[in-house]
Design an enzyme around this catalytic site. Structure first.
Site, PDB file in Angstrom:
ATOM      1  N   ARG A  23     -39.738  19.547  19.350  1.00  0.00           N
ATOM      2  CA  ARG A  23     -39.439  19.233  20.754  1.00  0.00           C
ATOM      3  C   ARG A  23     -38.933  17.804  20.932  1.00  0.00           C
ATOM      4  NH1 ARG A  23     -44.280  21.883  23.849  1.00  0.00           N
ATOM      5  NH2 ARG A  23     -45.232  20.926  22.036  1.00  0.00           N
TER       6      ARG A  23
ATOM      7  N   HIS B 280     -50.854  31.202   1.540  1.00  0.00           N
ATOM      8  CA  HIS B 280     -50.541  30.298   0.432  1.00  0.00           C
ATOM      9  C   HIS B 280     -51.521  30.443  -0.732  1.00  0.00           C
ATOM     10  CE1 HIS B 280     -53.470  27.532   2.285  1.00  0.00           C
ATOM     11  NE2 HIS B 280     -53.502  26.885   1.130  1.00  0.00           N
TER      12      HIS B 280
ATOM     13  N   HIS C  79     -56.997  34.410   3.448  1.00  0.00           N
ATOM     14  CA  HIS C  79     -57.161  33.904   2.079  1.00  0.00           C
ATOM     15  C   HIS C  79     -58.260  34.633   1.313  1.00  0.00           C
ATOM     16  CE1 HIS C  79     -54.522  30.897   3.527  1.00  0.00           C
ATOM     17  NE2 HIS C  79     -55.407  30.049   3.998  1.00  0.00           N
TER      18      HIS C  79
HETATM   19  C1  BG6 Z   1     -55.270  26.779   5.687  1.00  0.00           C
HETATM   20  C2  BG6 Z   1     -56.283  26.629   6.782  1.00  0.00           C
HETATM   21  O1  BG6 Z   1     -54.713  28.081   5.713  1.00  0.00           O
HETATM   22  O2  BG6 Z   1     -55.892  26.583   4.421  1.00  0.00           O
HETATM   23  C3  BG6 Z   1     -56.941  25.258   6.711  1.00  0.00           C
HETATM   24  O3  BG6 Z   1     -55.647  26.793   8.032  1.00  0.00           O
HETATM   25  C4  BG6 Z   1     -57.503  25.011   5.329  1.00  0.00           C
HETATM   26  O4  BG6 Z   1     -57.962  25.137   7.688  1.00  0.00           O
HETATM   27  C5  BG6 Z   1     -56.450  25.279   4.262  1.00  0.00           C
HETATM   28  O5  BG6 Z   1     -57.912  23.658   5.269  1.00  0.00           O
HETATM   29  C6  BG6 Z   1     -57.053  25.221   2.887  1.00  0.00           C
HETATM   30  O6  BG6 Z   1     -56.039  25.290   1.945  1.00  0.00           O
HETATM   31  P1  BG6 Z   1     -56.218  24.617   0.517  1.00  0.00           P
HETATM   32  O7  BG6 Z   1     -55.015  25.039  -0.239  1.00  0.00           O
HETATM   33  O8  BG6 Z   1     -56.307  23.144   0.749  1.00  0.00           O
HETATM   34  O9  BG6 Z   1     -57.491  25.186  -0.027  1.00  0.00           O
END
Ligand code: BG6
Length: 484
Positions: free
Chosen positions: A43, A172, A234
């Protein structure tokens, strides 16, 4: 190959914390296509130059070994441009369209790293501006909605604009090297598969522990909580990777079909299991690394009476022939004692003991995801100097440290996934039906909490969460790996 990456949410937290560092790594590793252009959308009214400066300044906060040296950032920054957009205004998409049309890149990726409430608007506007061509791919960041209905609504609007093979739903955790190695361990080796079942495995523990609190994301987290933020995606994806049947081949749909079956086999909740087998917690003030840290309720953007959970532990089962009766424990939380993500597979003890070993001592396979990734196989052996009683066994470990074995400069999760998007490889992305099934399974927990006046149990920052978590697992006669 010319390539345009449009980053909606280009000034947001995810962009500078994960995406830009990952793109920079790909640039450094020479895997970002030479003709790449990265267009941040936000934005703010920023020039390209100002945007580059802002991103550059943020690199001071990424891990030391991922920071640019010498003129590396200047060279990377030449790929960055910025477009200021009000996401509800068609004329702003027309402007973006003109910019993209100037070079007609072979592939255009629309990366939606915004609040999920904006996803429908963005895809509809992209379609209205004719920006959903066959060369376009769309990446959707989690959380995709906040319940089953909102998830379905997003998936539906996306499906009106893009075909499923153009849609990359990111989790991820699937990009983490240890998770890919889990697939390799299970389906590239004959050794474990015969043991990977109820006859040999006593229980499986999935832990994703974070030391960080909610940082500056208090307002977001208030409406999300650990169940939606970590478990629905996750943790369940890790559970699928551990529990799935071998896929018929390595194609995306073959893998996703098997993960979907796991999600469909998760034991349905009853009022009894909801009350006994799910624990929610929230961090209270505590001390971490010798320093006091505030309670969740005192974080910026958080309601002082908040009932949002920052910790979840639960017990479930996969109801099929392979796993019936084997407990799967999931535990995740913020402000815990360590940054530790791992999966522990506890095998059953030998059926008959001819040696002396501590009661219950058995083999264990540990898949470490973080802070370091690797594998540990815990065996029982006879200590060399154990002359007194040659029947005593002692635990020993076979360690495979992936950093040592393959080098620390390996491809990180976001880098891996971004490269897969560029290559059009969907294996490590989540299909809409998987996501819906995961929401279907977590929804009874959300409803139960909504109607439960008890609220989350408080735990001190720097601990391993509410003590009820140990009591839950002890009911089955087990304990968490770090307690054994
Ligand atoms: C994210 C969450 O998907 O994953 C976060 O929204 C979290 O809250 C993060 O901190 C953790 O990812 P990683 O790769 O650091 O374990």
């Amino acid at each position: 190959m010319s390539f345009d990456l449009v980053l909606f949410g280009g000034t947001g937290d995810l962009c500078w914390r994960k995406l830009m560092p990952a793109l920079f790594q790909a640039f450094k590793h020479g895997t970002l296509p030479a003709g790449a252009r990265i267009i941040g959308v936000g934005r703010d009214d920023l020039s390209d130059e100002r945007y580059r400066e802002q991103i550059g300044a943020r690199f001071d906060q990424v891990e030391l070994n991922k920071r640019p040296c010498g003129d590396e950032f200047e060279r990377f920054a030449r790929l960055l441009e910025f477009v200021s957009m009000d996401l509800s205004k068609p004329e702003h998409y027309a402007y973006l369209g003109n910019k993209l049309a100037q070079r007609q890149a072979d592939t255009v990726v629309m990366y939606l790293a915004t609040a999920p409430t904006l996803f429908t608007t963005i895809v509809e506007q992209l379609a209205a501006a004719g920006l959903n061509t066959a060369r376009t791919r769309v990446v959707l960041e989690k959380p995709l909605g906040h319940d089953l209905a909102s998830n379905r609504a997003i998936n539906h609007s996306v499906s009106q604009v893009f075909s499923e093979k153009q849609v990359f739903r990111i989790d991820h955790y699937l990009g983490k090297p240890a998770v890919q190695n889990l697939f390799a361990l299970r389906f590239g080796n004959a050794l474990f598969e015969p043991l990977w079942r109820r006859e040999h495995i006593a229980n499986i523990q999935i832990t994703i522990a974070e030391q960080l609190g909610v940082e500056k994301r208090g307002a977001f987290y208030e409406t999300t909580g650990a169940l939606r933020d970590m478990v629905q995606n996750h943790a369940l994806q890790l559970l699928c990777a551990i529990g799935m049947e071998p896929p018929i081949n390595s194609h995306a749909d073959a893998i996703r079909d098997e993960k979907l079956k796991v999600l469909r086999s998760l034991k349905p909740w009853s009022s009894e299991t909801l009350a006994q087998d799910v624990i929610r917690g929230q961090y209270a003030a505590g001390v971490m690394a010798g320093l006091p840290v505030p309670a969740y309720r005192d974080e910026v953007g958080v309601n002082p009476l908040s009932q949002t959970e920052t910790f979840v532990a639960l017990r479930t089962e996969i109801s099929n022939w392979r796993w019936a009766g084997v407990p799967f424990y999931i535990r995740t939380g913020k402000r815990l004692a360590g940054r530790d993500a791992r999966i522990v597979v506890n095998f059953r003890p030998t059926p008959h003991a001819i040696f002396n070993s501590q009661i219950g001592m058995a083999n264990r396979l540990v898949i470490n995801l973080q802070p370091k990734d690797g594998l540990e196989l815990h065996l029982l052996a006879q200590a060399q100097d154990n002359r007194q009683n040659s029947h005593n066994l002692t635990p020993v470990q076979l360690d495979l440290d992936f950093d040592k074995r393959f080098g620390a400069e390996r491809v990180g999760a976001y880098e891996r996934l971004l490269l897969d998007v560029m290559d059009g490889r969907l294996n490590l992305f989540v299909r809409s039906d998987e996501q819906e099934e995961a929401w279907r399974w977590v929804e009874p927990i959300l409803t139960h909490w909504h109607n439960d006046s008890q609220g989350p149990r408080l735990y001190a920052a720097g601990s391993w969460g509410p003590s009820a978590t140990s009591a839950m697992i002890a009911r089955d006669g087990f304990c968490w790996a770090e307690e054994s």
